[in-house]
Write an enzyme that holds these catalytic residues in place. Structure first.
Site, PDB file in Angstrom:
ATOM      1  N   LYS A  10       0.916  -1.347   0.166  1.00 34.10           N
ATOM      2  CA  LYS A  10       0.303   0.131   0.045  1.00 34.10           C
ATOM      3  C   LYS A  10       0.943   0.685   0.124  1.00 34.10           C
ATOM      4  CE  LYS A  10       0.477   1.230   4.277  1.00 34.10           C
ATOM      5  NZ  LYS A  10       2.128   2.644   4.797  1.00 34.10           N
ATOM      6  N   ASP A 139      -1.741  -1.814  10.597  1.00 33.72           N
ATOM      7  CA  ASP A 139      -1.882  -1.776   8.883  1.00 33.72           C
ATOM      8  C   ASP A 139      -3.246  -3.504   8.620  1.00 33.72           C
ATOM      9  OD1 ASP A 139      -1.229   1.084   8.799  1.00 33.72           O
ATOM     10  OD2 ASP A 139       0.283   0.213   8.053  1.00 33.72           O
TER      11      ASP A 139
END
Ligand SMILES: C[C@](O)(CO)[C@H](O)COP(=O)(O)OP(=O)(O)OC[C@H]1O[C@@H](n2ccc(N)nc2=O)[C@H](O)[C@@H]1O
Ligand SMILES: Nc1ncnc2c1ncn2[C@@H]1O[C@H](COP(=O)(O)OP(=O)(O)OP(=O)(O)O)[C@@H](O)[C@H]1O
Length: 256
Positions: A10, A139
């Site tokens: 990401k 995350d």
């Protein structure tokens, strides 16, 4: 039967701090999956060790690996996986650099949970998997939902899909700079502390990623950039015009 899964990197299109929660910081961020940078995680049936066997090019011991931590958490709900992973290996083809702000460890933990959920027909809902994942890393919930683009708040546990056209992202990671997330948050807290207001947060959370990048400078987009520069001054050499900074670094990215 699905036996492998892609575990994407990401980037944080923007990353602002909204407050403190004990030793952690509350974030307001847009996370976007990088479709051309991923590890591949597979269950392979040739484990001859009769114990949990994780194969891959990692910079940490198995006990510290996010996939092992995810296995331990899932085993609490589903004890049969213990016997399974004495016969099957978990094999990881590692491409996402570590200490790079790309969420590699969190992504691997989430991909393992998503694959195991399918493989063992557990039918756990995403919300349940995300709660399990949140115990492993901040995350992990984002990666559990498998959204291309999402607004992420809290300490990463609040994930809302953001619908926008798919982004083609180029990532550059300076190989010799390994950014330690904890150290950078400490710098932020001690020397750069500020909080985004609720009004500013809403404005950013409503904007398309490309509009955000057209509007903000690298410093404005990521509150951790200056604290990271303080710790690793060489990062400056890579901060080229039009590039932005992901997470706690060291990766830079731009939208093509
Ligand atoms: C900043 C981000 O990269 C944004 O994507 C992530 O939220 C960081 O998540 P991460 O690498 O999984 O971080 P963790 O391994 O959970 O935390 C490492 C250390 O960073 C600090 N930390 C981390 C996340 C957060 N929201 N606030 C923090 O203050 C804490 O001191 C923590 O001990
Ligand atoms: N499966 C894994 N893949 C990569 N690193 C892992 C994994 N499990 C544990 N780690 C360890 O986690 C630490 C940080 O790695 P990771 O790649 O997740 O962080 P990062 O690049 O700082 O990402 P971010 O800041 O975006 O969360 C390193 O010490 C690494 O060795």
């Amino acid at each position: 039967m699905q036996v492998s899964i892609k575990s994407y990197a990401k980037v944080n299109i923007f990353l602002k701090i909204a407050g403190k929660r004990e030793n952690y910081h509350e974030i307001v961020s847009r996370f976007v999956r990088v479709k051309n940078l991923y590890d591949t995680i597979s269950f392979t049936p040739d484990n001859e060790t009769n114990e949990f066997n994780l194969i891959g090019d990692f910079g940490c011991k198995t006990e510290d690996n996010s996939i092992y931590k995810a296995f331990l958490e899932l085993r609490k709900y589903c004890p049969k996986i213990d016997a399974f992973f004495r016969i099957y290996n978990i094999k990881v083809e590692k491409n996402i650099p570590e200490f790079a702000g790309l969420g590699g460890g969190s992504s691997n933990a989430a991909a393992f949970l998503v694959l195991a959920n399918k493989y063992f027909n557990l039918y756990y809902k995403k919300d349940k998997l995300a709660k399990i994942g949140a115990r492993i890393g901040a995350d992990v919930p984002f990666f559990i939902y498998e959204y291309d683009s999402a607004n992420v708040t809290g300490i990463g546990e609040i994930v809302e899909e953001f619908k926008e056209e798919p982004l083609n992202i180029e990532v550059f990671t300076p190989k010799e700079i390994k950014c330690h997330t904890g150290k950078i948050f400490t710098n932020f807290r001690n020397e750069f502390y500020k909080e985004i207001s609720a009004k500013q947060a809403k404005e950013l959370l409503d904007l398309k990623s490309t509009d955000i990048l057209n509007k903000l400078s690298i410093e404005e987009a990521n509150d951790l950039y200056l604290p990271a520069l303080k710790e690793y001054p060489n990062l400056k050499e890579y901060a080229k015009q039009g590039w932005f900074f992901s997470g706690s670094g060291s990766s830079f990215f731009k939208v093509l």
